[in-house]
Write a protein that holds these residues in place. Structure first.
Motif, PDB file in Angstrom:
ATOM      1  N   SER A  28       4.785   5.204 -59.009  1.00 48.91           N
ATOM      2  CA  SER A  28       3.780   3.989 -58.573  1.00 48.91           C
ATOM      3  C   SER A  28       2.432   4.699 -58.279  1.00 48.91           C
ATOM      4  O   SER A  28       1.729   3.776 -58.321  1.00 48.91           O
ATOM      5  CB  SER A  28       4.499   3.612 -57.159  1.00 48.91           C
ATOM      6  OG  SER A  28       4.261   4.715 -56.160  1.00 48.91           O
ATOM      7  N   ILE A  29       2.564   5.926 -58.493  1.00 47.91           N
ATOM      8  CA  ILE A  29       0.999   6.623 -58.426  1.00 47.91           C
ATOM      9  C   ILE A  29       0.178   6.244 -59.931  1.00 47.91           C
ATOM     10  O   ILE A  29       1.029   6.543 -60.620  1.00 47.91           O
ATOM     11  CB  ILE A  29       0.971   8.017 -58.106  1.00 47.91           C
ATOM     12  CG1 ILE A  29       1.672   8.299 -56.705  1.00 47.91           C
ATOM     13  CG2 ILE A  29      -0.313   8.685 -58.009  1.00 47.91           C
ATOM     14  CD1 ILE A  29       1.910   9.745 -56.551  1.00 47.91           C
ATOM     15  N   PRO A  30      -0.866   5.550 -59.817  1.00 50.23           N
ATOM     16  CA  PRO A  30      -1.651   5.452 -61.165  1.00 50.23           C
ATOM     17  C   PRO A  30      -2.026   6.853 -61.818  1.00 50.23           C
ATOM     18  O   PRO A  30      -1.917   7.828 -61.175  1.00 50.23           O
ATOM     19  CB  PRO A  30      -2.759   4.801 -60.399  1.00 50.23           C
ATOM     20  CG  PRO A  30      -2.436   4.131 -59.114  1.00 50.23           C
ATOM     21  CD  PRO A  30      -1.668   5.152 -58.659  1.00 50.23           C
ATOM     22  N   LYS A  31      -2.154   6.662 -62.939  1.00 52.31           N
ATOM     23  CA  LYS A  31      -2.373   7.640 -63.935  1.00 52.31           C
ATOM     24  C   LYS A  31      -3.732   8.391 -63.608  1.00 52.31           C
ATOM     25  O   LYS A  31      -3.734   9.827 -63.570  1.00 52.31           O
ATOM     26  CB  LYS A  31      -2.633   7.059 -65.329  1.00 52.31           C
ATOM     27  CG  LYS A  31      -2.676   8.344 -66.386  1.00 52.31           C
ATOM     28  CD  LYS A  31      -3.143   7.801 -67.749  1.00 52.31           C
ATOM     29  CE  LYS A  31      -1.991   7.015 -68.168  1.00 52.31           C
ATOM     30  NZ  LYS A  31      -2.038   6.523 -69.683  1.00 52.31           N
ATOM     31  N   SER A  32      -4.760   8.042 -63.023  1.00 52.96           N
ATOM     32  CA  SER A  32      -6.053   8.533 -62.184  1.00 52.96           C
ATOM     33  C   SER A  32      -5.756   9.749 -61.328  1.00 52.96           C
ATOM     34  O   SER A  32      -6.533  10.548 -61.164  1.00 52.96           O
ATOM     35  CB  SER A  32      -6.950   7.918 -62.014  1.00 52.96           C
ATOM     36  OG  SER A  32      -6.191   6.745 -61.002  1.00 52.96           O
ATOM     37  N   GLY A  33      -4.437   9.410 -60.407  1.00 54.10           N
ATOM     38  CA  GLY A  33      -4.027  10.340 -59.399  1.00 54.10           C
ATOM     39  C   GLY A  33      -4.784  10.304 -58.328  1.00 54.10           C
ATOM     40  O   GLY A  33      -5.660   9.609 -57.970  1.00 54.10           O
ATOM     41  N   ILE A  34      -3.852  10.764 -57.294  1.00 56.19           N
ATOM     42  CA  ILE A  34      -4.394  10.805 -55.890  1.00 56.19           C
ATOM     43  C   ILE A  34      -5.866  11.633 -55.677  1.00 56.19           C
ATOM     44  O   ILE A  34      -6.541  11.359 -54.816  1.00 56.19           O
ATOM     45  CB  ILE A  34      -3.192  11.571 -55.066  1.00 56.19           C
ATOM     46  CG1 ILE A  34      -1.900  10.660 -55.190  1.00 56.19           C
ATOM     47  CG2 ILE A  34      -3.776  11.899 -53.382  1.00 56.19           C
ATOM     48  CD1 ILE A  34      -2.294   9.432 -54.509  1.00 56.19           C
ATOM     49  N   LEU A 178      -6.075  -1.494 -52.426  1.00 57.30           N
ATOM     50  CA  LEU A 178      -6.773  -2.064 -53.688  1.00 57.30           C
ATOM     51  C   LEU A 178      -7.121  -1.036 -54.814  1.00 57.30           C
ATOM     52  O   LEU A 178      -7.259  -1.242 -55.784  1.00 57.30           O
ATOM     53  CB  LEU A 178      -8.366  -2.655 -53.108  1.00 57.30           C
ATOM     54  CG  LEU A 178      -8.397  -3.528 -51.782  1.00 57.30           C
ATOM     55  CD1 LEU A 178      -9.863  -3.832 -51.599  1.00 57.30           C
ATOM     56  CD2 LEU A 178      -7.578  -4.871 -52.327  1.00 57.30           C
ATOM     57  N   TRP A 179      -7.271   0.024 -54.241  1.00 56.94           N
ATOM     58  CA  TRP A 179      -7.274   0.999 -55.340  1.00 56.94           C
ATOM     59  C   TRP A 179      -6.077   1.292 -56.123  1.00 56.94           C
ATOM     60  O   TRP A 179      -6.108   1.515 -57.399  1.00 56.94           O
ATOM     61  CB  TRP A 179      -7.590   2.521 -54.645  1.00 56.94           C
ATOM     62  CG  TRP A 179      -7.803   3.933 -55.625  1.00 56.94           C
ATOM     63  CD1 TRP A 179      -8.805   4.014 -56.062  1.00 56.94           C
ATOM     64  CD2 TRP A 179      -6.764   4.497 -56.184  1.00 56.94           C
ATOM     65  NE1 TRP A 179      -8.758   5.115 -57.166  1.00 56.94           N
ATOM     66  CE2 TRP A 179      -7.597   5.488 -57.121  1.00 56.94           C
ATOM     67  CE3 TRP A 179      -5.404   4.676 -55.900  1.00 56.94           C
ATOM     68  CZ2 TRP A 179      -6.816   6.451 -57.676  1.00 56.94           C
ATOM     69  CZ3 TRP A 179      -4.639   5.766 -56.353  1.00 56.94           C
ATOM     70  CH2 TRP A 179      -5.306   6.462 -57.377  1.00 56.94           C
ATOM     71  N   PHE A 180      -4.756   1.374 -55.604  1.00 52.05           N
ATOM     72  CA  PHE A 180      -3.738   1.651 -56.262  1.00 52.05           C
ATOM     73  C   PHE A 180      -3.389   0.511 -57.236  1.00 52.05           C
ATOM     74  O   PHE A 180      -2.843   0.759 -58.307  1.00 52.05           O
ATOM     75  CB  PHE A 180      -2.557   1.638 -55.106  1.00 52.05           C
ATOM     76  CG  PHE A 180      -2.308   3.033 -54.724  1.00 52.05           C
ATOM     77  CD1 PHE A 180      -1.300   3.916 -55.218  1.00 52.05           C
ATOM     78  CD2 PHE A 180      -3.169   3.555 -53.405  1.00 52.05           C
ATOM     79  CE1 PHE A 180      -1.137   5.127 -54.755  1.00 52.05           C
ATOM     80  CE2 PHE A 180      -2.798   4.611 -52.728  1.00 52.05           C
ATOM     81  CZ  PHE A 180      -1.891   5.522 -53.439  1.00 52.05           C
ATOM     82  N   LEU A 181      -3.567  -0.855 -56.916  1.00 46.82           N
ATOM     83  CA  LEU A 181      -3.469  -1.960 -57.781  1.00 46.82           C
ATOM     84  C   LEU A 181      -4.474  -1.859 -58.951  1.00 46.82           C
ATOM     85  O   LEU A 181      -4.189  -2.190 -60.034  1.00 46.82           O
ATOM     86  CB  LEU A 181      -3.337  -3.427 -56.940  1.00 46.82           C
ATOM     87  CG  LEU A 181      -2.458  -3.528 -55.797  1.00 46.82           C
ATOM     88  CD1 LEU A 181      -2.736  -4.946 -55.217  1.00 46.82           C
ATOM     89  CD2 LEU A 181      -1.074  -3.320 -56.370  1.00 46.82           C
TER      90      LEU A 181
END
Length: 226
Positions: A28-34, A178-181
Motif C-alpha cells: 500500500s506504500i506509494p512508489k515514491s516511498g516513506i 492525503l499524501w498516501f492517496l
C-alpha cells in the motif's frame, strides 16, 4: 510498472505473493516511498513551527499590545477552511478516477484522459498536504505557547479553541492520508499509479463495485451534510 501510465503490468498484488496483513501494508506504500513522505512533511511542519516562534519574538517589540503583525502573517499563510476545501476536492476526484482508471485498463483510448485526470487529482492532494503540514506546524507551536498573540490569532484563523495534542495528532494523521492517496494515484516520475490504487485495480469487479459504490456514496453524503 512500465511507462504506460494506465497499465500496471503486472499489478503489485499479483507480482508479490500476499501472505499476511504486513504484505498488504508494504504494497500500500506509494512508489515514491516513506522517505519522501517524511522529508516533505518535516519540511512544511518546520516552516510553520519555526515561523510561529520567530513571529512571536518579533511581535514582542510591537508598540501596541496585540498588534501581532508577524503572528498574523503566519496564520494568514494557511487557512483551515481552504485546507478542507482542497481535501474534499481531492477525495471526490480520487473517487472519480478509480472507475475510469479501471476502464482504462480495458480500453486503450481512455489512457490519455485518465493520466491527465490523475495528475490533476494529485495536484489537489499535494497542495492540501503541504498546506496541512504548515498548518500543523503552526498549531504545534501554539500548543507550546509560542506567544499570547499566536494563541489569540490561531483560534481565529483555524476556528479552534484550546488546541490540544489530540486534535493536532488527528489532523496530522488525516493529512498523512492525503499524501498516501495523492502519491498512489499519480507518480511524477513515470506517470503511473501505485500503492493502494494498484491494489484496488487488482480487486475483482464483483467485490470492488459494491464497496466503491458504498464508499463513494458515504463520501458524497458527508460532503453534502457538512
Amino acid at each position: 510498472m512500465n511507462d504506460n501510465p494506465s497499465s500496471s503490468a503486472p499489478h503489485a498484488a499479483k507480482a508479490f505473493p500476499i501472505k499476511s496483513i504486513r504484505d498488504y501494508l508494504v504494497l500500500s506504500i506509494p512508489k515514491s516511498g516513506i522517505g519522501h513522505f517524511t522529508e516533505t512533511y518535516l519540511t512544511w511542519f518546520s516552516v510553520g513551527f519555526v515561523s510561529s516562534f520567530v513571529a512571536g519574538a518579533l511581535d514582542k517589540y510591537a508598540g501596541v499590545a496585540y498588534a501581532a503583525y508577524y503572528t498574523g502573517a503566519v496564520n494568514d499563510a494557511v487557512g483551515f477552511n481552504f485546507w478542507v476545501l482542497l481535501t474534499v476536492i481531492g477525495l471526490l476526484m480520487f473517487a472519480l478516477c478509480l472507475p475510469i482508471q479501471y476502464l482504462a485498463l480495458k480500453l486503450d483510448w481512455v489512457h490519455g484522459f485518465i493520466v491527465k485526470l490523475r495528475q490533476f487529482t494529485y495536484t489537489f492532494f499535494l497542495v492540501a498536504f503541504d498546506e496541512g503540514g504548515l498548518m500543523i506546524g503552526i498549531l504545534a507551536a501554539n500548543y507550546f505557547h509560542a506567544s499570547d498573540r499566536t494563541a489569540m490569532l490561531t483560534s481565529k484563523s483555524f476556528l479552534f479553541s484550546g488546541v490540544g495534542i489530540f486534535s493536532i495528532i488527528v489532523l496530522a494523521l488525516f493529512n498523512s492520508l492525503l499524501w498516501f492517496l495523492g502519491e498512489a494515484i499519480y507518480n511524477r516520475e513515470d506517470k503511473s499509479f501505485s500503492g493502494v490504487v494498484d491494489l484496488m485495480m487488482a480487486i475483482p469487479v464483483r467485490i470492488a463495485a459494491p464497496v466503491y459504490a458504498t464508499g463513494t456514496g458515504l463520501l458524497v453524503y458527508l460532503v453534502v451534510v457538512q
